[in-house]
Design a protein around this motif. Structure first.
Motif, PDB file in Angstrom:
ATOM      1  N   ALA A  29      -2.369 -12.525  32.475  1.00  0.00           N
ATOM      2  CA  ALA A  29      -3.262 -13.006  33.533  1.00  0.00           C
ATOM      3  C   ALA A  29      -3.455 -11.972  34.627  1.00  0.00           C
ATOM      4  O   ALA A  29      -4.556 -11.779  35.131  1.00  0.00           O
ATOM      5  N   LYS A 101      -4.971 -25.130  35.477  1.00  0.00           N
ATOM      6  CA  LYS A 101      -4.606 -24.340  34.318  1.00  0.00           C
ATOM      7  C   LYS A 101      -5.590 -24.477  33.167  1.00  0.00           C
ATOM      8  O   LYS A 101      -5.658 -23.604  32.296  1.00  0.00           O
ATOM      9  N   SER A 104      -7.657 -21.718  33.984  1.00  0.00           N
ATOM     10  CA  SER A 104      -6.971 -20.488  33.598  1.00  0.00           C
ATOM     11  C   SER A 104      -7.101 -20.225  32.101  1.00  0.00           C
ATOM     12  O   SER A 104      -7.317 -19.081  31.677  1.00  0.00           O
ATOM     13  N   PHE A 196      -2.581 -16.091  41.062  1.00  0.00           N
ATOM     14  CA  PHE A 196      -3.032 -16.500  39.729  1.00  0.00           C
ATOM     15  C   PHE A 196      -2.220 -15.778  38.650  1.00  0.00           C
ATOM     16  O   PHE A 196      -1.911 -16.340  37.601  1.00  0.00           O
ATOM     17  N   SER A 345      -8.606 -21.901  39.716  1.00  0.00           N
ATOM     18  CA  SER A 345      -7.264 -22.072  39.173  1.00  0.00           C
ATOM     19  C   SER A 345      -6.196 -21.838  40.243  1.00  0.00           C
ATOM     20  O   SER A 345      -5.234 -22.600  40.347  1.00  0.00           O
TER      21      SER A 345
END
Length: 420
Positions: A29, A101, A104, A196, A345
Motif C-alpha cells: 500500500a 478497507k 483500499s 493509509f 480509506s
C-alpha cells in the motif's frame, strides 16, 4: 460439526506467517501508492509527515496489540469497541473498517491494473479480485504462503532500487531540506494519506482468532511488522525524494519507476513496475482477509446478514463473507480510481483506530499506561479531519449512514420485542 462450531475459526498461524500478512499489506500500500499524493500535500515536508504518521501508527499498534491479546477474536477493533465502549462504538469501528478497507482493496486492485495493462486497468483489477478471493477461500495458510513469496520478492526489488539511486544515481541530499512550500496543514494532510500505508497491522488484529498463542504472538507480530515497514518506508522515501525532489515526486504517477529512470537505469523500470503490481497483489490479498474477518464478526452479532457468519468445515475460512466482500470490491474496482480511494480509506481507518485507542484507554487507570492511547486517539482524529475535504465529506457521510443503520436496527428490534 455441530451448529455451535460453524462460525469458529481454526488457529493455524504462527508469528512468522502473521508478520508476513501484516507486511504484505503495508509494503504494497505505502511504497508504490501513497508517496506521490503525500508529497503533493506536504512538499519538502514529506519526511516530517512520514514521521508523524509513524508516531500515530506506533501508538495505534501498541493499543491494538494490547487489545488483541485480551480479546483474541476475529473482528479487531469491532470486538474491542464492543467489549470496552459498548455495541454502538464497536459497530461504528467495524463499519468504518469495512467501508474504508473496501476502498483500499479497490485501490490495490486498480494499482495492479495500471501497472500491468494501463489500457484495461479496470478489467485487470476485477480479474485480480476474483482470483485472490478464490485463494483466500482455499484457506488462510495458503494465503500466508503466497504473501510470504510476494513480500520476499518486493523487498528484494526495493533494496535494488535504493542501492541504484543512492549508490549510482543522481541523488542530492539538498533535496531533503525543508523549503518554503511546507505548511502545517499540508504536513498533517500528508501524514493522514501516508497512514493509509501503515494500516496493514490491522490485518494481524483481525486475524486474531486464527493465530496460535495470541497473547504472545499478536504483540510480537505487530511490533515486528511495523518496525520492518517503518525502516523500509524511511529508506525508500529518502532515496526517491533525494532523486526526484518534492515537486518531481508529487507529479509522478509511478514514483519508484521514475526515480530509477532518472538515476540512469531505465532498463530496470519494467522490474520495478512488476514489483509494484506484485506488492499491490500481496496487499489486496491481506486486505481481503481482514475485511472478510471483520464482516464475519459483525455477522455473528447480526449487524450484517447472519449467513455471512458461517465457516467452511473443511478449509476453516468464512467463505460466504469472503465471497461477498470479493463481489463488492470487484464492483468498486470496476468503476473507481486509485487516488480518490486513498483519502476515503484513510478517513475510515483513522476513525477505526480512534475507537481502538479509546478502547485501550479503558484497560487501565494509570496515567502512564494511558499516554499511548491518548496520543493515538488525538493523532487519529487530527489526521482524519485534515485529509482532503472531499475525502472527509464522503467518509463522514458513509460513517453517519452506518450510525443511522445501527440506530434504526436498535429501534426496530426494540419495537419488535415490545410487540409494536
Amino acid at each position: 460439526m455441530n451448529t455451535a462450531d460453524e462460525s469458529v475459526l481454526h488457529r493455524r498461524l504462527g508469528t512468522f506467517d502473521t508478520v508476513t500478512l501484516g507486511l504484505g499489506s503495508m509494503i504494497g500500500a505505502g511504497i508504490f501508492v501513497a508517496l506521490a499524493p503525500a508529497a503533493a500535500a506536504a512538499g519538502s515536508g514529506l519526511l516530517i509527515a512520514l514521521g508523524l504518521a509513524a508516531v500515530v501508527a506506533v501508538c495505534n499498534a501498541m493499543s491494538s496489540a494490547r487489545l488483541a491479546a485480551r480479546y483474541p477474536q476475529s473482528g479487531g477493533t469491532y470486538v474491542y469497541g464492543r467489549e470496552r465502549l459498548g455495541p454502538f462504538w464497536g459497530h461504528t469501528a467495524g463499519w468504518s473498517f469495512v467501508v474504508g478497507k473496501t476502498a483500499s482493496c479497490a485501490a490495490m486492485a486498480l494499482t495492479i491494473g495500471y501497472y500491468v495493462w494501463p489500457g484495461h486497468a479496470h478489467a485487470v483489477a476485477v480479474g485480480c479480485v476474483v482470483a485472490l478471493t478464490a485463494v483466500s477461500c482455499a484457506g488462510v495458510q495458503r494465503s500466508a504462503t503466497l504473501t510470504r513469496i510476494i513480500v520476499a520478492a518486493v523487498l528484494g526489488v526495493l533494496a535494488m532500487v535504493v542501492v541504484l539511486i543512492l549508490g549510482f544515481g543522481g541523488a542530492d541530499a539538498s533535496r531533503l531540506a525543508l523549503g518554503a512550500d511546507v505548511t502545517a496543514y499540508g504536513v498533517l494532510q500528508a501524514a493522514g494519506l501516508l497512514f493509509f500505508a501503515f494500516a496493514g497491522y490491522a490485518r494481524i488484529a483481525t486475524l486474531g482468532e486464527e493465530v496460535r498463542d495470541p497473547a504472545r504472538t499478536i504483540p510480537r507480530a505487530v511490533a515486528l511488522a511495523l518496525a520492518i515497514a517503518l525502516a523500509v518506508y524511511a529508506v525508500v522515501a529518502v532515496a526517491v525524494l533525494a532523486q526526484l525532489g518534492a515537486a518531481g515526486l508529487a507529479s509522478s504517477h509511478a514514483a519508484l519507476s521514475d526515480a530509477v529512470r532518472a538515476a540512469g537505469f531505465p532498463a530496470v523500470t519494467p522490474l520495478v513496475a512488476a514489483a509494484a503490481a506484485l506488492a499491490a497483489l500481496g496487499a489486496l490479498l491481506a486486505l481481503l482477509l481482514g475485511v472478510s474477518r471483520t464482516a464475519l464478526a459483525m455477522a455473528r452479532d447480526r449487524y450484517l446478514p447472519h449467513a455471512l457468519a458461517a465457516v467452511h468445515p473443511r478449509t476453516g475460512t468464512p467463505q460466504r463473507a469472503e465471497l461477498t466482500v470479493g463481489a463488492v470490491v470487484a464492483v468498486v474496482a470496476a468503476v473507481g480510481d486509485v487516488r480518490g480511494a486513498i483519502g476515503f480509506s484513510s478517513f475510515g481507518v483513522l476513525l477505526y483506530y480512534a475507537v481502538a485507542n479509546a478502547s485501550a484507554w479503558t484497560l487501565t487507570a494509570t496515567l502512564g499506561a494511558r499516554l499511548v492511547p491518548a496520543v493515538g486517539l488525538t493523532g487519529c482524529l487530527v489526521l482524519a479531519f485534515t485529509l482532503p475535504p472531499v475525502s472527509v465529506a464522503a467518509g463522514a457521510v458513509v460513517v453517519v449512514l452506518g450510525m443511522l443503520a445501527y440506530a434504526v436496527r436498535g429501534w426496530t428490534g426494540g419495537a419488535a420485542r415490545r410487540g409494536v
